[in-house]
Design a protein around this motif. Structure first.
Motif, short mmCIF file in Angstrom:
data_model
loop_
_atom_site.label_atom_id
_atom_site.label_comp_id
_atom_site.label_asym_id
_atom_site.label_seq_id
_atom_site.Cartn_x
_atom_site.Cartn_y
_atom_site.Cartn_z
N GLU A 122 0.85 -1.19 0.00
CA GLU A 122 0.00 0.00 0.00
C GLU A 122 0.89 1.24 0.00
N ARG A 126 1.27 3.96 -2.88
CA ARG A 126 1.03 5.36 -2.51
C ARG A 126 2.14 6.23 -3.08
N THR B 80 -0.91 20.87 -4.08
CA THR B 80 0.48 21.29 -3.87
C THR B 80 1.27 21.07 -5.15
N ASP B 81 2.52 21.54 -5.17
CA ASP B 81 3.44 21.23 -6.25
C ASP B 81 4.09 19.90 -5.87
N HIS B 82 3.54 18.81 -6.39
CA HIS B 82 3.93 17.48 -5.88
C HIS B 82 5.38 17.13 -6.14
N PHE B 85 7.27 18.96 -3.57
CA PHE B 85 6.89 18.48 -2.23
C PHE B 85 7.58 17.15 -1.92
N GLN B 86 7.45 16.19 -2.83
CA GLN B 86 8.02 14.86 -2.60
C GLN B 86 9.53 14.88 -2.53
N GLN B 111 3.97 14.52 7.79
CA GLN B 111 3.28 13.47 7.03
C GLN B 111 3.77 12.07 7.39
N PHE B 115 1.59 8.90 9.01
CA PHE B 115 1.42 7.56 8.46
C PHE B 115 1.76 6.50 9.50
N GLU B 122 -2.27 6.27 5.05
CA GLU B 122 -1.47 5.83 3.91
C GLU B 122 -2.42 5.30 2.83
N SER B 123 -3.42 4.57 3.26
CA SER B 123 -4.41 4.05 2.32
C SER B 123 -5.25 5.18 1.72
N ARG B 126 -3.10 6.85 -0.76
CA ARG B 126 -2.89 5.97 -1.91
C ARG B 126 -4.09 6.08 -2.86
N TYR B 129 -4.26 9.70 -4.52
CA TYR B 129 -3.30 9.90 -5.60
C TYR B 129 -3.66 9.05 -6.81
#
Lengths: 191, 191
Positions: A122, A126, B80-82, B85-86, B111, B115, B122-123, B126, B129
């Motif tokens: 998961e 994600r 957001t600006d993913h 962000f990531q 974040q 989780f 998280e699910s 998931r 997204y």
DNA sequence: CGGATCGTTGATCAACTTCAACGGTCGTGG
DNA sequence: CCACGACCGTTGAAGTTGATCAACGATCCG
């Protein structure tokens, strides 16, 4: 064998040791020849594909009846018609092999069982979807910003070599213009 | 209070009872006026925003220096600006309020703790997204297929009322054409 | 070897942009 | 609460980008 997927998963999350085979049992192994159709518009989309080797493409028939490619998937990419997959509605895309390919297939019903048995998956998905969505934001930015010619330049610069791997009319289709115009751009580009 | 987010989460996953407040403690509450900037190009993008009330937009400066809107976020949308962000890299987008808005903010570092404490989140993300990516596939399809005029028609049909909520030049910017051309389309559309 | 498919070229055409100018309205300071 | 300036929507003319159509040569594959 099947190291590709396990290796890919390991980049995102840590799986329990010694259970690789049990994990792989959730997937079907599929081999296809060139130009085989894996999904057609209107069909139900049961499967999410992981490319171990080869190349797939996704396309739709536009309002003029011409194939419009929206995505390629090469080694270590996942591909499906996500809207149809999630909602289990009729597909609006086709998926077809560009080359002979080795795939792993994850079916919709199996996926839920997979998440129960391996919660790390998961998290894997994600992160995968988050990245896919991020890439999609970037792509939309390009679609708004770049001229067709810049789009071409950007592509061959970002994915050097891939342009040689596929026929030119597919590249044109993916970049969103006609083969004639691609031809013109290439001529300008050479001189 | 803050029912909006909890209600949204409940549509995707089941949270443990009685721990709503603890969950909400992971978020910052933010109120902004019209036209306040929440993120600018080049800044680090620490935050993922949930819109409880109001409207935000995301845009970038295109190669000609003109603002190009790529996304709106109204009630119950995340934005957001993913990519930034990531990967915690400099943002390539701006985020700005279109109206006075109430937001919940989830910070990048928080974040991960969220989780751990609430695996259901998280699910939730998931699924979120996955849907966002699916919507993005559909959007790319439209960007390839529809003429600017069809794009306009499709938008006002799909989001009736929203066009009245925002100034026309923002709608033009989002649809990917000039205010002048939108004006022309609207004239044709009226007659 | 032969037919279908693919890439190229050039001419014409449509969609959309750019630029400049004008009128209306909104909101802010006096 | 009024007046002024800034911003917004509209109109029209001229200019670009990229599509369409038709025709031809090359190449791939059975």
């Amino acid at each position: 064998m099947s190291a590709a997927l396990l290796h890919h998963i390991a980049q995102y999350t840590k799986l329990p040791a010694g259970e690789d085979q049990e994990l792989l049992n959730f997937f079907r192994r599929i081999n296809v020849n060139k130009k085989e159709m894996l999904l057609e518009e209107g069909q139900s989309c049961k499967t999410h594909y992981f490319v171990e080797k080869g190349c797939l493409r996704m396309f739709f028939l536009n309002s003029k009846g011409v194939e419009q490619t929206t995505q390629f998937a090469i080694e270590n990419w996942w591909i499906t018609d996500h809207m149809a997959f999630q909602l289990q509605k009729p597909a609006s895309f086709y998926i077809q092999s560009v080359e002979a390919s080795q795939l792993l297939a994850l079916d919709f019903q199996v996926q839920e069982k997979l998440f129960l048995r391996f919660p790390q998956m998961e998290s894997y998905f994600r992160q995968l979807y988050e990245r896919a969505y991020a890439a999609s934001q970037t792509r939309v930015k390009y679609l708004y910003d770049l001229s067709k010619e810049d789009h071409y330049r950007n592509f061959i610069e970002k994915y050097p070599g891939f342009a040689q791997r596929i026929p030119q009319y597919l590249l044109a289709s993916f970049l969103g213009f006609t083969p004639e115009y691609l031809s013109e751009i290439r001529k300008k580009h050479r001189s």
